[in-house]
Design a protein around this motif. Structure first.
Motif, PDB file in Angstrom:
ATOM      1  N   MET A 172      26.134  20.517  20.375  1.00 56.88           N
ATOM      2  CA  MET A 172      26.567  19.180  20.783  1.00 56.88           C
ATOM      3  C   MET A 172      27.734  19.279  21.764  1.00 56.88           C
ATOM      4  N   GLN A 173      28.670  20.160  21.469  1.00 52.54           N
ATOM      5  CA  GLN A 173      29.833  20.318  22.341  1.00 52.54           C
ATOM      6  C   GLN A 173      29.427  20.841  23.722  1.00 52.54           C
ATOM      7  N   LYS A 174      28.490  21.802  23.727  1.00 49.27           N
ATOM      8  CA  LYS A 174      28.031  22.377  24.992  1.00 49.27           C
ATOM      9  C   LYS A 174      27.334  21.299  25.840  1.00 49.27           C
ATOM     10  N   LEU A 175      26.499  20.487  25.201  1.00 52.35           N
ATOM     11  CA  LEU A 175      25.809  19.417  25.922  1.00 52.35           C
ATOM     12  C   LEU A 175      26.815  18.417  26.498  1.00 52.35           C
ATOM     13  N   ASN A 176      27.846  18.118  25.707  1.00 52.87           N
ATOM     14  CA  ASN A 176      28.890  17.211  26.170  1.00 52.87           C
ATOM     15  C   ASN A 176      29.595  17.784  27.402  1.00 52.87           C
ATOM     16  N   LYS A 177      29.897  19.081  27.348  1.00 52.40           N
ATOM     17  CA  LYS A 177      30.597  19.707  28.475  1.00 52.40           C
ATOM     18  C   LYS A 177      29.697  19.859  29.697  1.00 52.40           C
ATOM     19  N   ASP A 178      28.449  20.291  29.465  1.00 55.94           N
ATOM     20  CA  ASP A 178      27.548  20.591  30.593  1.00 55.94           C
ATOM     21  C   ASP A 178      26.971  19.336  31.245  1.00 55.94           C
ATOM     22  N   THR A 179      26.600  18.339  30.421  1.00 52.60           N
ATOM     23  CA  THR A 179      25.901  17.175  30.988  1.00 52.60           C
ATOM     24  C   THR A 179      26.771  15.926  30.991  1.00 52.60           C
ATOM     25  N   GLY A 180      27.908  15.975  30.303  1.00 51.88           N
ATOM     26  CA  GLY A 180      28.801  14.815  30.281  1.00 51.88           C
ATOM     27  C   GLY A 180      28.361  13.715  29.331  1.00 51.88           C
TER      28      GLY A 180
END
Ligand code: ADP
Ligand code: MG
Length: 231
Positions: A186-194
């Protein structure tokens, strides 16, 4: 700009003679790109608030804006359309369809919103890859671990390219290692895709990921802090 704004929202539930004031005047604004934890004891109103923001329920009084639109002024169908286009959900018990494969579960919201077959296939495969489950695409939920099932649910929420993903106790039924995998994704998706995330939890390990912690108590927000989420 804010993805969602809740203004003076109350939500009363009445069962027979008993009335519960689940929310008693909540004001909350969530900006694009946030990774926010909603915390508070059981019964404090976390699920009720997520359901209002997610347009699955309506406030007794007050307003809920999504993407600048006042959802409380829309018809039922307009609200459903707004939800299908902008909001993804992740639930505590995964809520996957047991008879469908991981791929078919992820494809479902795209079928429902009328995405064309070629684009549907590309998008379903893309989001399954994003949660690290390309090699499990044709497994059914009962052939996957709890953590894998919840990652399918993350992919399903992501499939429609939502403005915001709402997660209600996403790790409550996972062991430490699987819970960590889900939060890392979830954190990676937040960082990568906003994509914006709002997740209800009372697990300190989950709270530690957040950039903002909003505390609910007895149906009111009692604390709201910006924090340094773990990286
Ligand atoms: P949390 O998610 O923080 O545990 P909830 O939002 O589920 O809290 O519940 C807040 C309060 O509203 C609780 O007292 C709960 O019993 C009540 N409540 C929630 N949903 C309903 C419902 N559908 N009908 C009646 N009461 C409800
Ligand atoms: Mg709850």
């Amino acid at each position: 700009m804010e993805v969602t704004k809740v203004i003076n929202a109350t939500r009363d539930f009445k069962i027979g003679e008993i009335e519960t004031h689940a929310l008693r005047g909540v004001n909350l604004s969530i900006e694009d790109g946030e990774f926010t934890a909603l915390v508070g004891p059981s019964g404090s109103g976390k699920t009720t608030l997520l359901q209002l923001i997610g347009l699955l329920d309506q406030p007794t009084s007050g307003q809920v804006f999504i993407n600048g639109q006042d959802a409380t002024r829309l018809s039922r169908n307009q609200r459903a359309d707004l939800r299908k286009g902008t909001i993804g959900f992740i639930f505590q018990f995964f809520a996957l369809i047991p008879t469908l494969t991981a791929y078919e579960n992820v494809e479902m919201p795209l079928l429902l919103n009328g995405t064309k077959p070629a684009e549907r296939k590309a998008r379903a495969n893309e989001v399954l890859k994003a949660v690290g489950l390309s090699d499990r695409a044709h497994h059914r939920p009962d052939q996957l671990s709890g953590g894998q099932q919840q990652r399918v649910a993350v992919a399903r929420a992501l499939s429609i390219n939502p403005k915001v993903i709402l997660a209600d106790e996403p790790t409550a039924n996972l062991d430490t290692e699987n819970g960590k995998q889900v939060m890392d994704i979830m954190q990676k998706l937040n960082k990568d895709t906003g994509v914006t995330f709002v997740f209800a939890t009372h697990d300190p390990r989950v709270i530690s990921y957040a950039n903002r912690v909003v505390t609910l108590q007895d149906g009111l927000i009692t604390k709201d802090s910006k924090v340094n989420g773990k990286s």
